[in-house]
Every structure is written in C-alpha cells, then in structure tokens.
Design an enzyme around this catalytic site. Structure first.
Site, PDB file in Angstrom:
ATOM      1  N   SER A   1       0.835  -1.204   0.000  1.00 23.53           N
ATOM      2  CA  SER A   1       0.000   0.000   0.000  1.00 23.53           C
ATOM      3  C   SER A   1       0.863   1.246   0.000  1.00 23.53           C
ATOM      4  CB  SER A   1      -0.912   0.024   1.227  1.00 23.53           C
ATOM      5  OG  SER A   1      -0.160   0.323   2.395  1.00 23.53           O
ATOM      6  N   ASP A   2       0.353   2.315  -0.615  1.00 29.31           N
ATOM      7  CA  ASP A   2       0.976   3.606  -0.371  1.00 29.31           C
ATOM      8  C   ASP A   2       0.796   3.904   1.115  1.00 29.31           C
ATOM      9  OD1 ASP A   2       2.203   6.062  -0.700  1.00 29.31           O
ATOM     10  OD2 ASP A   2       1.062   6.580  -2.495  1.00 29.31           O
ATOM     11  N   TRP A   3       1.588   4.818   1.628  1.00 33.88           N
ATOM     12  CA  TRP A   3       1.622   5.067   3.074  1.00 33.88           C
ATOM     13  C   TRP A   3       0.281   5.639   3.549  1.00 33.88           C
ATOM     14  CZ3 TRP A   3       5.286   2.567   1.408  1.00 33.88           C
ATOM     15  CH2 TRP A   3       6.477   2.317   2.084  1.00 33.88           C
ATOM     16  N   GLY A   4      -0.477   4.801   4.261  1.00 31.69           N
ATOM     17  CA  GLY A   4      -1.779   5.219   4.762  1.00 31.69           C
ATOM     18  C   GLY A   4      -2.913   5.045   3.768  1.00 31.69           C
TER      19      GLY A   4
END
Length: 563
Positions: A363-366
């Site tokens: 995942s992208d961060w968050g």
C-alpha cells in the site's frame, strides 16, 4: 555444440561480384541455426572477416562467428531467432549477422532486426517467468516451515526512521538475509533529514529521463541510483513512477518515466527495473492505478473504462512486470468508486490475471482503509504500520479471510526476495544496519545526472545565441531564480527540483549566476549583472531570463503560467 550442428556444402560457396550486398552485425548475440545449405570456415582472424566472407557469398543470409575456435558458420536462409539453449556464458566471443542483396536490402535487414528483437524479448520474458516459478517454489517450501506469527511479519509494515521510509521485518529467515528497508524515491535516495542533505545525488526528474527518449539513459540513471541505495543500505526502491500523465497540472507529473506516452514509458521502464534489481534491490512500480491528481487524492475517484485501462494506463506497468519488477504500490485514489488498495478488480483481475504480476502489492503510506477487504482483494503488505492488518488473525479465525490467502500474501513477498537475489546475498547482508548517513554521491553519479540533463534538454529555438559568442561582453541575468535556489513559498522541494517523497536534498546547487561568474572568472572583460526586473538588460549583449514553475506532491498547479 554449434560446430557439430553445421554441415558443409560446397554448392553453397558461390561468390558474387561488387559491393551490392550489405550485412548487419550483432556482437554478443548467438543466432539459432539458419535454414537451407550451410558452410563452416575455421581459422578466421575475427568476426569482421567472417561477415565479409558471408557478404561475398551469394547464398549466405546469416552467420554466427565464434572466437573460441575462430569458426564462421554460414547459412543460406536467415532465421531471426536467438539460440534457445544458450546459457549466455560465452556471448562475449560470439557475433552474429544477417546479409542480404542490394535494392530493398535495408528493408530486409530492418525486418530481420525487428524479428530478432521480438525473439529476444520473448526469450527474456520466458526467462523472467522461469525465474518467478523457481522463486515461488523456494518460497512455498520455506513458508511450509513457518509459524503463523512468522507469516504475519511478512505483511505488516513498520514506520520509517533513521533516514528510511519504512521497514518490513520478516521472521523465520536465515540470519544472513537482510530485512526489507524501503526508501524513496525513484529520483535518488531521499534521506528525509536536513543533516543528511548532500550525501545523495539529486538526480534529474524521471520526466527528464522520459524526455531523453533513450533506454540507455534510463539504464545508466537507474544504475547510479542503485549504487547509492546499496551504499545507504536500502534494498527496496519505492519507484519507478510510471503513470501516464493525463493532466499536466498534476503535482507529481515530474516523477513519471512515461510522460504522456504509454509506448515511451514501456520502452524505458524495462531497462530501469532490470538495472535496479540486478543489485538485489526490489523495484516498486507505482502507483497502481489511475493516479492522476494530488488534490483530494485520498478520496477522489478515477472513472476509467476497461479499454482505456489496457491501452493507456496499464501498458507501462505490463512492461515493468515483464522485466521482473518485484513489487507494485497501490494508490491513494479510488478507481471506479473503490479504493485502489481494496479494489479486487484492479488488484486481482487486471493485475494478476490480465498482466500476470507475480510479486507483492504494497500500500501507499496510509492508503489502506479496511484490512479484511484489502487482504481479500489482493493487498499483500500494509504500510507504514499494521493499523488494519493487525486484525488479520481475527479475520482468519472468523473465516472472513482464508488461511490460504495469508499464505499467498507471504508467498508474494518472499518470492520477490528470492527473485532479486535477496535470499542469496546479492544485496550485501552487512547493510542491515542504519547506513543512511553514509555519503553515497560520487563524481561518476553526478556525471550521470548531468548527462541525463543534457540528453533530455529541448532547445526550441537558437538563432546565433548559444553558445555565447566570444564577443559577448555583458550578460544580464533576469529573475530571482538566477540567484536563489530556494523559495519560501514552496512547502517541499526547491527552485530546481520538485517536492515530495521524490525530492532529494542537496548542498551542491550551483545557481546560473554562480555558474557564469565562475566560468568567466578569468576574463574580467565580461560583465555579469543581475536584477529581479528587466533593468539589468540595459546595454547587455545577452539577456538570460530565469523562470521556473514549481510542482510537488500533495497539490496540483492551478495553471501553466510561470510565476
């Protein structure tokens, strides 16, 4: 081998007169046997003599020269296929060539060249697939010995620190295997700490690589970036960024190696990925999928039809996966109403089934919003923490996420580690500590950065202006950016480099004013003047206007005007 497979035919040796026949040579390429009659001539001095021999023979369309026995093997009919059983161990001693008659020879040779390129690409793809199968087999065998707790460490990320973007600390691995240290970005090692500015090279943007239209530029650029990642101990590169730009106002369009052209990106991304992963670093291609704006990027939805996905937005990812990219990052945005990191259609149907991706999805961060949906849809690793994947044990106990799904997620991560050689010491295990403070930039890397700038520059018009004439005695620099490399109005980045996770802080910036002053230091007859308005241009032989438009992650430009 090759010599035993070739039979001699005296009828084949028919010389022709005149220079009408032409040949195209391919050093380091071993072609498969051609068709028709064949002949072998031993004892030739080198590949050029072999090529010339074939050129003189009316029925010679293809040759293979081996320096090992100085053998020249010639064939009547060309076959634009590489030798399938070649292990590549002695290609430095091999030269192959096609020869054809005059007239339409150039079209014939270009056709053979294109066929050979297709053959090479097919073999390279087959080799990538073979390596993935081998990696998956090794991963499955190791996973069978792991505890459930060990498996969970493969899918739960840890926040960054010590100059790194994030960590993945798998358990159950041999002590010699380094955990995964993830780092931005595709444009050089982003140290994220002001005190480390200048320890890494601030490379030009990936959009500059795209503007070079040159796969070799992409390869050399990636090699230099990989060197610095090894020095600083990061074995996961969060890049390259490959989105095809839909809107030129978007804040991160400077990061893409594709620009606005999926074909261009497809030609450049393969050499980039291969160069990165050759050093044992996992390339993380991003952002999957349809990530085309920064404003409201966490909540907006991209509405894209299937045909458009396959023809415009997916081809560059496909080329990256065919080159062996070990990871892909799912985006913040929604696609057709569903968050990208919990969108089963794009993570399973498009990514796995249509493109055949074998590595792991991070995942992208968050960008994770629901652990259960994300796991079932195809997300493998949550970053930068296990906010939602912390509940995977409960989901498995309740039956809403199958145990087989967790095993599959772990297999994807471990397979990528095997594929790039991370389990076999390709990336030095002694780099497991915190090495982000080490200076990694070198004269060679900065030369690569400069070459990229030069190869990507576009000169729209030049009427007796450049290079500056010896008669030039007064040079006017107009604009604040001629003198200053920083602008307090920018939240991230600098005047000469866009901002965000792809920004690399440097202490080596040379402004146009400083550069010209240094260049003309030994010639006091040349006057260099600067002003933020046009006043310096009075009486000048040349006026240089310094203007720049800024972009950065997190926001989009309102227009294309220069400030």
């Amino acid at each position: 081998g090759r010599r035993a497979a070739v039979s001699a035919s005296t009828a084949f040796l028919q010389e022709v007169e005149g220079p009408s026949r032409v040949c195209a040579s391919f050093p380091g390429v071993r072609l498969d046997n051609g068709g028709g009659s064949s002949s072998a001539v031993l004892g030739l001095a080198g590949p050029q003599e072999c090529v010339e021999t074939c050129r003189r023979l009316s029925n010679c369309s293809q040759l293979v020269y081996s320096a090992g026995n100085k053998g020249c093997y010639m064939f009547e009919h060309a076959k634009a296929e590489r030798y399938a059983k070649d292990d590549g161990s002695d290609l430095a001693q091999i030269t192959s060539a096609f020869c054809t008659d005059g007239g339409s020879s150039s079209f014939r040779l270009e056709g053979l060249r294109a066929q050979l390129g297709q053959s090479t690409a097919r073999q390279e793809r087959a080799e990538v697939q073979r390596r993935w199968r081998e990696a998956e087999q090794k991963a499955s065998a190791l996973i069978a010995t792991m505890t459930q707790d060990a498996k969970l460490t493969f899918v739960r990320g840890a926040p960054g620190g010590l100059g790194y973007a994030g960590f993945l600390k798998p358990a159950g691995l041999p002590p010699s295997v380094m955990p995964l240290k993830m780092q931005d970005g595709p444009q050089g090692f982003n140290p994220y700490q002001v005190k480390l500015a200048g320890t890494a090279t601030q490379f030009p943007s990936l959009l500059s690589v795209a503007a070079s239209f040159d796969p070799q530029v992409a390869e050399e650029y990636a090699q230099a970036v990989a060197d610095e990642f090894v020095t600083k101990g990061a074995n996961v590169l969060l890049g390259p960024d490959v989105e095809v730009t839909r809107a030129t106002l978007t804040g991160r369009c400077f990061e893409t190696i594709s620009g606005e052209d999926p074909f261009l990106g497809s030609q450049l991304v393969g050499p980039f990925v291969k160069a990165i992963q050759a050093r044992g670093i996992i390339a993380t291609v991003k952002h999957w999928l349809d990530n085309n704006q920064e404003i409201y990027r966490q909540t907006m939805t991209s509405v894209v039809a299937e045909r458009t996905q396959h023809e415009v937005y997916m081809p560059v990812f496909k080329a990256a996966f065919e080159a062996g990219a070990g990871a892909v990052m799912c985006a913040y945005n929604k696609v057709n109403g569903h968050h990208a990191c919990e969108n089963g259609h794009i993570l399973t149907k498009l990514l796995r089934e249509d493109l055949g991706f074998k590595g792991y999805v991070v995942s992208d961060w968050g960008a994770t919003h629901n652990g259960e949906r994300s796991a079932n849809s195809g997300l493998d690793v949550e970053m930068p923490s296990s906010k939602y994947f912390a509940n995977l044990t409960d989901y498995i106990a309740a039956g809403s996420v199958k145990q087989e799904k967790l095993d599959q997620m772990v297999t994807h991560v471990l397979s990528a580690m095997y594929f790039v050689g991370g389990m076999d010491g390709v990336f030095p295990a002694e780099k497991a500590g915190a090495w982000g403070h080490l200076p990694a930039t070198t004269d060679g890397h900065r030369a690569t950065a400069l070459k990229t700038v030069l190869d990507s520059a576009v000169l729209l018009k030049n009427h007796d202006t450049l290079p500056l004439l010896p008669s030039t005695k007064k040079i006017a620099l107009i604009g604040g950016y001629c003198k200053h490399s920083n602008d307090k109005r920018f939240a991230q980045g600098s005047v000469y480099s866009s901002g965000g996770s792809g920004f690399v802080m440097t202490t080596r910036t040379i402004t146009p004013l400083e550069g010209l002053q240094e260049h003309y230091q030994a010639d006091p007859s040349v006057e260099i003047v600067h002003s933020t308005d046009t006043s310096a241009a009075a009486g000048a032989d040349v006026a240089v206007i310094c203007a720049a438009a800024h972009s950065e992650e997190g926001w989009d430009r309102q227009n294309l005007s220069l400030p």
